[in-house]
Write a protein that holds these residues in place. Structure first.
Motif, PDB file in Angstrom:
ATOM      1  N   ALA A  80       0.734  -1.342   0.119  1.00 34.04           N
ATOM      2  CA  ALA A  80       0.015   0.114   0.055  1.00 34.04           C
ATOM      3  C   ALA A  80       0.812   1.313   0.155  1.00 34.04           C
ATOM      4  N   ASN A  81       1.908   1.071   0.787  1.00 29.99           N
ATOM      5  CA  ASN A  81       2.799   2.439   0.948  1.00 29.99           C
ATOM      6  C   ASN A  81       4.330   2.209   0.449  1.00 29.99           C
ATOM      7  N   ARG A  82       4.393   1.322  -0.196  1.00 30.19           N
ATOM      8  CA  ARG A  82       5.890   1.047  -0.768  1.00 30.19           C
ATOM      9  C   ARG A  82       6.019   0.034  -1.826  1.00 30.19           C
ATOM     10  N   PHE A  83       7.164  -0.145  -2.490  1.00 26.64           N
ATOM     11  CA  PHE A  83       7.651  -1.180  -3.168  1.00 26.64           C
ATOM     12  C   PHE A  83       8.696  -1.887  -2.681  1.00 26.64           C
ATOM     13  N   GLU A  84       8.659  -3.305  -2.631  1.00 28.36           N
ATOM     14  CA  GLU A  84       9.950  -3.860  -2.223  1.00 28.36           C
ATOM     15  C   GLU A  84      10.472  -4.649  -3.527  1.00 28.36           C
ATOM     16  N   PHE A  85      11.643  -4.706  -3.880  1.00 32.87           N
ATOM     17  CA  PHE A  85      12.100  -5.502  -4.842  1.00 32.87           C
ATOM     18  C   PHE A  85      13.398  -6.184  -4.677  1.00 32.87           C
ATOM     19  N   MET A  86      13.709  -7.076  -5.289  1.00 36.35           N
ATOM     20  CA  MET A  86      14.783  -8.050  -5.111  1.00 36.35           C
ATOM     21  C   MET A  86      15.515  -8.433  -6.439  1.00 36.35           C
ATOM     22  N   VAL A  87      16.434  -8.658  -6.450  1.00 32.71           N
ATOM     23  CA  VAL A  87      17.530  -8.841  -7.524  1.00 32.71           C
ATOM     24  C   VAL A  87      17.986 -10.136  -7.208  1.00 32.71           C
ATOM     25  N   ARG A  88      18.040 -11.178  -8.361  1.00 35.29           N
ATOM     26  CA  ARG A  88      18.485 -12.286  -8.069  1.00 35.29           C
ATOM     27  C   ARG A  88      19.653 -12.903  -9.332  1.00 35.29           C
ATOM     28  N   GLY A  89      20.592 -13.395  -8.838  1.00 36.08           N
ATOM     29  CA  GLY A  89      21.566 -13.755 -10.223  1.00 36.08           C
ATOM     30  C   GLY A  89      21.488 -15.136 -10.402  1.00 36.08           C
ATOM     31  N   TRP A  90      21.433 -15.738 -11.792  1.00 33.83           N
ATOM     32  CA  TRP A  90      21.504 -17.128 -11.829  1.00 33.83           C
ATOM     33  C   TRP A  90      22.830 -17.710 -12.364  1.00 33.83           C
ATOM     34  N   GLY A  91      23.190 -18.875 -12.114  1.00 36.84           N
ATOM     35  CA  GLY A  91      24.267 -19.513 -12.548  1.00 36.84           C
ATOM     36  C   GLY A  91      24.019 -20.972 -12.858  1.00 36.84           C
ATOM     37  N   VAL A  92      24.999 -21.589 -13.338  1.00 40.21           N
ATOM     38  CA  VAL A  92      24.849 -23.003 -13.782  1.00 40.21           C
ATOM     39  C   VAL A  92      24.204 -23.931 -12.971  1.00 40.21           C
ATOM     40  N   ASP A  93      23.138 -24.593 -13.552  1.00 42.87           N
ATOM     41  CA  ASP A  93      22.260 -25.466 -12.957  1.00 42.87           C
ATOM     42  C   ASP A  93      21.448 -24.847 -12.016  1.00 42.87           C
ATOM     43  N   GLY A  94      21.052 -23.969 -12.145  1.00 44.54           N
ATOM     44  CA  GLY A  94      20.071 -22.898 -11.389  1.00 44.54           C
ATOM     45  C   GLY A  94      20.456 -22.456 -10.113  1.00 44.54           C
ATOM     46  N   GLU A  95      21.837 -22.582  -9.643  1.00 42.90           N
ATOM     47  CA  GLU A  95      22.317 -22.076  -8.442  1.00 42.90           C
ATOM     48  C   GLU A  95      22.125 -20.664  -8.552  1.00 42.90           C
ATOM     49  N   SER A  96      21.530 -19.817  -7.475  1.00 42.74           N
ATOM     50  CA  SER A  96      21.448 -18.527  -7.528  1.00 42.74           C
ATOM     51  C   SER A  96      21.805 -17.875  -6.228  1.00 42.74           C
ATOM     52  N   TYR A  97      21.665 -16.471  -6.638  1.00 45.30           N
ATOM     53  CA  TYR A  97      22.356 -15.379  -5.536  1.00 45.30           C
ATOM     54  C   TYR A  97      21.617 -14.209  -5.241  1.00 45.30           C
ATOM     55  N   ILE A  98      21.250 -14.084  -4.084  1.00 46.14           N
ATOM     56  CA  ILE A  98      20.648 -12.715  -3.895  1.00 46.14           C
ATOM     57  C   ILE A  98      21.389 -11.563  -4.012  1.00 46.14           C
ATOM     58  N   ILE A  99      21.087 -10.560  -5.021  1.00 46.82           N
ATOM     59  CA  ILE A  99      22.051  -9.758  -5.237  1.00 46.82           C
ATOM     60  C   ILE A  99      21.788  -8.309  -4.607  1.00 46.82           C
ATOM     61  N   ASP A 100      20.217  -8.125  -4.495  1.00 44.10           N
ATOM     62  CA  ASP A 100      19.886  -6.703  -4.069  1.00 44.10           C
ATOM     63  C   ASP A 100      18.488  -7.144  -3.273  1.00 44.10           C
ATOM     64  N   TYR A 101      18.311  -6.328  -2.350  1.00 42.08           N
ATOM     65  CA  TYR A 101      17.032  -6.410  -1.616  1.00 42.08           C
ATOM     66  C   TYR A 101      16.601  -4.809  -1.025  1.00 42.08           C
ATOM     67  N   GLN A 102      15.462  -4.190  -1.316  1.00 37.48           N
ATOM     68  CA  GLN A 102      15.380  -3.242  -0.874  1.00 37.48           C
ATOM     69  C   GLN A 102      13.698  -2.759  -0.938  1.00 37.48           C
ATOM     70  N   LYS A 103      13.532  -1.799   0.208  1.00 40.59           N
ATOM     71  CA  LYS A 103      12.380  -1.540   0.370  1.00 40.59           C
ATOM     72  C   LYS A 103      12.332   0.105   0.197  1.00 40.59           C
ATOM     73  N   VAL A 104      11.217   0.620  -0.999  1.00 37.19           N
ATOM     74  CA  VAL A 104      11.022   2.023  -1.286  1.00 37.19           C
ATOM     75  C   VAL A 104       9.609   2.744  -1.104  1.00 37.19           C
ATOM     76  N   THR A 105       9.805   3.695  -0.351  1.00 39.64           N
ATOM     77  CA  THR A 105       8.457   4.477   0.070  1.00 39.64           C
ATOM     78  C   THR A 105       7.917   4.859  -1.484  1.00 39.64           C
ATOM     79  N   ALA A 106       6.621   4.545  -1.509  1.00 36.13           N
ATOM     80  CA  ALA A 106       5.702   4.767  -2.746  1.00 36.13           C
ATOM     81  C   ALA A 106       4.496   4.908  -2.453  1.00 36.13           C
ATOM     82  N   ASP A 107       3.684   5.294  -3.527  1.00 42.57           N
ATOM     83  CA  ASP A 107       2.272   5.395  -3.368  1.00 42.57           C
ATOM     84  C   ASP A 107       1.785   4.476  -4.842  1.00 42.57           C
TER      85      ASP A 107
END
Length: 717
Positions: free
Chosen positions: A421-448
């Motif tokens: 209702a009052n924000r965005f939350e976003f995640m950036v995830r990196g993908w490698g061989v055979d689906g191995e993955s890494y969380i690259i970024d996670y933030q909350k942004v005040t918004a309407d």
């Protein structure tokens, strides 16, 4: 003279013209006609006591035409037909026998699972068919040995009916073989098809095996687990599935759940069973209309088989060539069959009842039977709810990983945005061989998100322009391949989400990257979770809600990814339980930890639990599940671009190693783009509220000068 003397006047002589005509007829070449065309001209159905009586018509089950045509096409050695009970698949073999006896003779072996089954089949199906068709009856031998229960000798050919026993499979030979319900053959036979197929090899290209069955032996919906029975044959075939048009918008989709644009059977899962039976309808993925059972016959008449190597447009135009295969594969589903008693309402009723019984008893016997024999789908056993503990996952956070940097091994990035209702939350995830993955970024942004176009545009532009520094210190950065965002929720969000996509398209940030397994892959994609437990994994379609006109030919321009959240939460749960490095392991930077437990990010990953029926729900109504939703959406985008089937040794350029990767930019490129961005910011940004930019962070209340200094400071090099 004796009394037995017969005068010449009493002798009856044959008509010489008739004798000559019959002699000439025997020298005429057989009529060249395929099985489907022959059935349309000559097959009579006599299902007295229940069933259709009369001349064969392709209008009843048009999907049977393709398999019948394949039986006489020289490039194929095998025709594999997957299908449920009461779909007409056994008539394919019967029509082949009829056509062969009359115009295209060759010896046959016909197999069923047991002696009792084969005897019943001959008595109930084959014997009446012979009696009904003079072309068979007149050619059947008159000696007892020519017409026994398990052996029929016709003029120029014979047919032997056998149980699928080892000796019967290895000691017989014929150019044509029919294997009915192959998945029900005794398990100790091993690969029954391989045993039978050897017996026709001496006949070369003139041979053909027809195998048909329910998909009992498949170990789930993943083709990698189709290692036995009919689905193994289908897996190695040209994999054709049926597509049909919506009677309301003419948009083509498929009743097969593996299709890129499936048409699913929809019902209210919480309704009484009788109401489910009455109200169930097919849901068009293009116009969103619920289609009644009465339309299925019309849809089937305009249906098209489309296989691997081919693509079909929303208007029904088929392009491309079938892949080269010696097996023609056809998959019939229960939704296609006009012979299902009670229609598709009974399919919904049976599935809902079996799911409820399983939830109550834990016994999946009925659920398996309904899925395989009524729906014609491989059975995927319900996954047991894994035990996920936030502390255990948090303990795997890695101090060596830096939030905001791309570690070694990452080949491409996906980003997801959750709308609150009052924000965005976003995640950036990196993908490698055979689906191995890494969380690259996670933030909350005040918004309407419900009312502010500016907030949407700033967020998406920051993600479009972000370049996350590579961890090798080379001053290079990686751009995000695809951004997906939640387009549902509170009032106003959907319109804002669609408007944001239109503006991204106008500035050429929303681009179509191509087709992946028949789905359009977009760099920016609105997402919506489907409500039905039986929804397909992912469908990319174009249901523009602002379009008032729903007539045929009117298309929305906005792509929306409708995904099955329960399926992807199952996947996320499985991935989170992988504790060792390698395939599907998820890596977390230590910066995601709070100063002390509980750790909100990791608590959010386990905020939901799986019910016995397969549906996920919050553990408590107040639980914050945004990290789990973001994990799911980043996974949806990776799935869209084919992460599970990625040829890592020769990937597309956007998933290549860093030195060849088209989404990795050099320090010079970063500097040029960064300077351009500074100029843009200097011209357009004031002191208003802004988003936090992923790789070029700003804060909400900084002065213009301080924000510019921060932007320049963060430029690599």
């Amino acid at each position: 003279m004796s009394d037995s003397f017969i005068s010449p006047e009493e002798v009856l002589f044959a008509d010489p013209r008739s004798l000559i005509a019959r002699a000439i007829e025997s020298y005429r070449p057989a009529e060249e006609i395929n099985v489907a065309d022959y059935a349309a001209k000559h097959r009579i159905l006599d299902n007295r006591g229940g069933g259709f009586v009369g001349r064969w018509s392709h209008d009843e089950a048009p999907y049977l035409v393709g398999p019948m045509e394949a039986l006489t096409e020289q490039q194929y050695l095998t025709t594999a037909v997957v299908g449920p009970a009461r779909s007409g698949k056994t008539t394919i073999g019967q029509n082949w026998l009829l056509q062969s006896v009359d115009v295209n003779p060759a010896d046959f072996l016909v197999y069923a699972q047991t002696d009792d089954v084969i005897e019943s089949y001959v008595k109930r199906e084959i014997a009446p068919m012979i009696d009904t068709h003079p072309s068979m009856k007149e050619k059947l031998g008159t000696r007892p040995v020519d017409n026994s229960l398990k052996f029929k000798r016709f003029r120029s050919m014979w047919v032997e009916f056998l149980a699928a026993a080892y000796n019967n499979l290895i000691n017989k030979s014929a150019p044509r073989i029919i294997m009915t319900e192959i998945d029900a053959y005794p398990a100790n036979l091993g690969d029954a098809y391989a045993l039978a197929s050897i017996r026709r090899e001496t006949f070369g290209q003139e041979s053909m095996v027809l195998a048909e069955s329910h998909p009992d032996a498949a170990l789930g919906s993943d083709p990698s687990r189709w290692t036995n029975g009919i689905m193994k044959l289908y897996r190695d075939s040209d994999r054709r599935i049926w597509w049909w048009p919506c009677p309301h918008c003419n948009g083509f989709s498929s009743p097969n759940p593996t299709a890129s644009v499936p048409m699913t059977l929809h019902w209210n899962a919480d309704a009484p069973l009788d109401e489910i039976r009455e109200s169930a309808g097919l849901l068009c993925p293009h116009c969103g209309t619920l289609i009644e059972d009465k339309w299925r016959r019309v849809m089937n008449r305009d249906g098209i088989w489309v296989g691997q190597g081919q693509d079909i447009s929303q208007d029904g135009d088929v392009t491309g060539e079938l892949i080269a295969s010696t097996t023609a594969g056809f998959w019939i589903t229960g939704l296609m069959s006009p012979f299902i008693i009670g229609g598709m309402g009974s399919l919904a009723y049976d599935m809902a009842k079996a799911q409820r019984d399983f939830e109550t008893t834990g016994d999946d016997k009925d659920l398996r039977a309904v899925t395989v024999k009524r729906w014609g789908l491989p059975y995927q056993p319900p996954r047991a709810a894994g035990s996920l503990d936030s502390q255990a996952i948090a303990s795997r956070a890695e101090p060596g990983l830096r939030l905001g940097f791309v570690p070694e091994g990452v080949r491409f990035l996906t980003a997801a945005v959750d709308v609150q209702a009052n924000r965005f939350e976003f995640m950036v995830r990196g993908w490698g061989v055979d689906g191995e993955s890494y969380i690259i970024d996670y933030q909350k942004v005040t918004a309407d998100p419900a009312t502010s176009q500016k907030d949407w545009d700033e967020l998406l532009m920051s993600l479009e322009q972000a370049k996350y520094p590579l961890a090798d210190g080379s001053n290079r950065g990686m751009k995000i391949l695809a951004v997906g965002y939640d387009s549902g929720g509170q009032d106003g969000v959907t319109l804002q989400a669609y408007g944001a996509w239109r503006r991204a398209r106008k500035r050429r940030s929303a681009r179509r990257m191509g087709r992946f397994d028949g789905r359009d892959g977009w760099t920016i994609l609105p997402l919506k979770g489907a409500s039905s437990l039986n929804a397909p994994a992912l469908v990319v379609t174009y249901p523009d809600t602002q379009r008032k006109d729903r007539s045929a030919g009117a298309r929305g321009e906005i792509p929306v990814g409708f995904f099955n959240p329960n399926r992807f939460k199952d996947d996320a749960s499985t991935q989170l339980q992988v504790a060792d490095g390698g395939a599907w392991r998820v890596h977390f930077p230590a910066a995601l930890l709070a100063n002390e437990p509980p750790h909100p990010f990791f608590e959010g990953l386990v905020a939901e639990q799986r019910r016995p029926d397969g549906r996920w729900e919050k553990i408590t109504p107040s639980a914050r599940n945004e990290p789990l939703d973001l994990m799911v959406m980043t996974n949806v985008l990776a799935f869209l671009f084919g992460v599970s089937r990625m040829p890592w040794s020769s990937p597309p350029v956007w998933a290549a190693p860093w030195d060849e990767n088209s989404y990795v930019v050099s320090s010079v490129e970063l500097l040029v783009e960064g300077l351009a961005k500074v100029t843009q910011v200097a011209r357009s940004l004031g002191n208003e509220k802004t988003t936090e930019m992923p790789a070029l962070a700003t804060t909400a209340r900084q002065s213009r000068q301080e924000r510019l200094r921060q932007l320049v400071k963060r430029l690599p090099g």
